[in-house]
Design an enzyme around this catalytic site. Structure first.
Site: not given
Ligand code: APR
Ligand code: PHB
Length: 396
Positions: A78, A207, A299, A303, A391
């Protein structure tokens, strides 16, 4: 079938999750002898449903260690994630912003690959279903780990002990109480997780910040989706039949996304609390903690697994330097080195969690601050770059 358990080895590893199993694999590649002990059965560990985001740095480590063939064959690469708010979608293209990507590959699959690698290595010692684990000699000339296995009490003497036994393990209890600092932040909500064999609603993660609460659209592969809803800590799974989950999820998604949601029966549903905890230091004498044994993150930023991998890389490098060159510098500096990256990940996970979830205690002011930050993210390449580099994972 592994060889008979030795009474002495170089490193005893407590915990057969990602941290412990990867450490045993990396140390083996350096010619360092290990014995790994795990309290659960192999199948029980493989049955755990965990996040599936592998940072670029973690993926490269797995590739260099010869552990990435199935990940590269079956995983999904991704190059972006999406933030949804006010019925809008904001795409954070980390490939364009920082030239990195992530792999979507279930932790269960990675754990399977790790076990397969260990079980195909001659002389690898992994003992499952051990109980009553006790550590001794952590500040003496030699350490030892004792445990019950197959009805027998066994003791393995060693140079070092790696505590990779997670957030409910035994190792952390051997850090001297007068020298350990535990930092904790508990979030006032949990995540209701839902696994289903339906095509993901989007080919990238989404998200969602919504007035009804946070939602996350993720996946394991192109025919298996993973969804999460923010929920109160006292949520009862019995109150959430599949239909109710799908209805609530579709209310929290942007309308353009909700319209394409493919529903189906859940194959797993669970509720997880969200918390950040960090123990400092991550070592004491001959004991070194790695992964969830030392720190837990919410979560949101995915990480947990990646921090376990980076801790293990630091510890493996330090042990290799000790055995190969007699250098103790890496071992002495392990905790400080690992914690530097841990705190960066804890901060990012806290930032993304507080940005995207409903925080009732922060009231309307907090809501407007979230909207202002999301608006800033949507117009600032600098802000998007900062999110992107965190990220995909800061350098290990
Ligand atoms: N003796 C032996 N094994 C133990 C003991 C003990 N006393 N206590 C716990 N364990 C085992 C657990 O059964 C588990 O399999 O240690 C293992 C720890 O694995 P994880 O909890 O997965 O932690 P870690 O390897 O650090 O990986 C962190 O896993 O849980 C996820 O979200 C977490 O993604 C993160 C990653
Ligand atoms: C998951 O796929 O389980 C997942 C993905 C991203 C997260 C958390 C969980 O931030």
């Amino acid at each position: 079938m592994s060889d008979p358990l030795p009474s002495r080895t170089q490193v005893v590893i407590i915990g057969g999750g990602p941290a412990g199993t990867l450490l045993s694999h990396l140390l083996d590649r350096s010619g360092i002898q290990t014995v790994l002990i795990e309290q659960r059965s192999r199948d029980y560990v493989l049955g755990r449903v965990r996040a599936g985001v592998i940072e670029q740095g973690s993926a490269d480590i797995l590739r260099r260690a010869g552990l990435a063939e199935r990940m590269d064959g079956e995983g999904l690469r991704h190059s972006a994630v999406n933030l949804a708010f006010r019925d809008r979608l904001l795409r954070i293209d980390f490939e364009e912003l920082v030239g990195s990507s992530i792999m979507i590959y279930g932790q269960t699959e990675l754990q399977r690959d790790l076990y397969d690698a260990r079980e195909s290595t001659a002389g690898a010692h992994m003992v499952f279903e051990v109980v009553n684990v006790e550590l001794d000699g952590l500040t003496a000339a030699e350490a030892s780990v004792s445990f019950d296995t197959a009805g027998e009490r066994r003791t393995v003497r060693c140079d070092f002990v790696a505590g990779c036994d997670g957030s409910h393990g035994v190792s952390a209890s051997y850090l001297p109480a007068d020298n350990v600092r535990a930092y904790e932040h508990v979030y006032p909500f949990g995540w209701l997780g839902f696994l289903t064999d339906t095509p993901p609603v989007s080919d990238e993660l989404i998200y969602c910040n919504h007035a009804r609460g946070f939602a996350l659209c993720s996946m394991r592969h192109l025919t298996r989706s993973r969804y999460y809803l923010q929920c109160p800590l006292d949520t009862n799974l019995e109150d959430w039949p599949d239909d109710r989950f799908w209805e609530e999820l579709s209310r929290r998604l942007p309308s353009e996304v909700a319209g394409t949601l493919a529903t189906g029966p859940s194959i797993e549903k669970s509720i997880a609390p969200l918390a950040s905890t960090v123990r400092e230091p991550m070592q004491h004498g001959r004991l070194f903690l790695a992964g969830d044994a030392a720190h837990v993150v919410p979560p949101t930023g995915a990480k947990g697994l990646n921090l376990a991998i980076s801790d293990v890389v630091h510890l493996a490098r330090a042990l290799d330097a000790f055995y190969a060159r007699g250098s103790e510098a890496g071992l002495a500096g392990y905790s400080a080195t690992a914690l530097n990256r841990v705190w960066q990940a804890v901060r990012f996970s806290w930032w993304l969690t507080t940005l995207m979830h409903r925080l009732p205690d922060d009231g309307d002011f907090g809501l407007r601050i979230q909207e202002a930050e999301l608006e800033y993210l949507s117009t600032s390449m600098a802000a998007q770059t900062a999110m992107a580099e965190n990220y995909v994972g800061l350098p290990i």
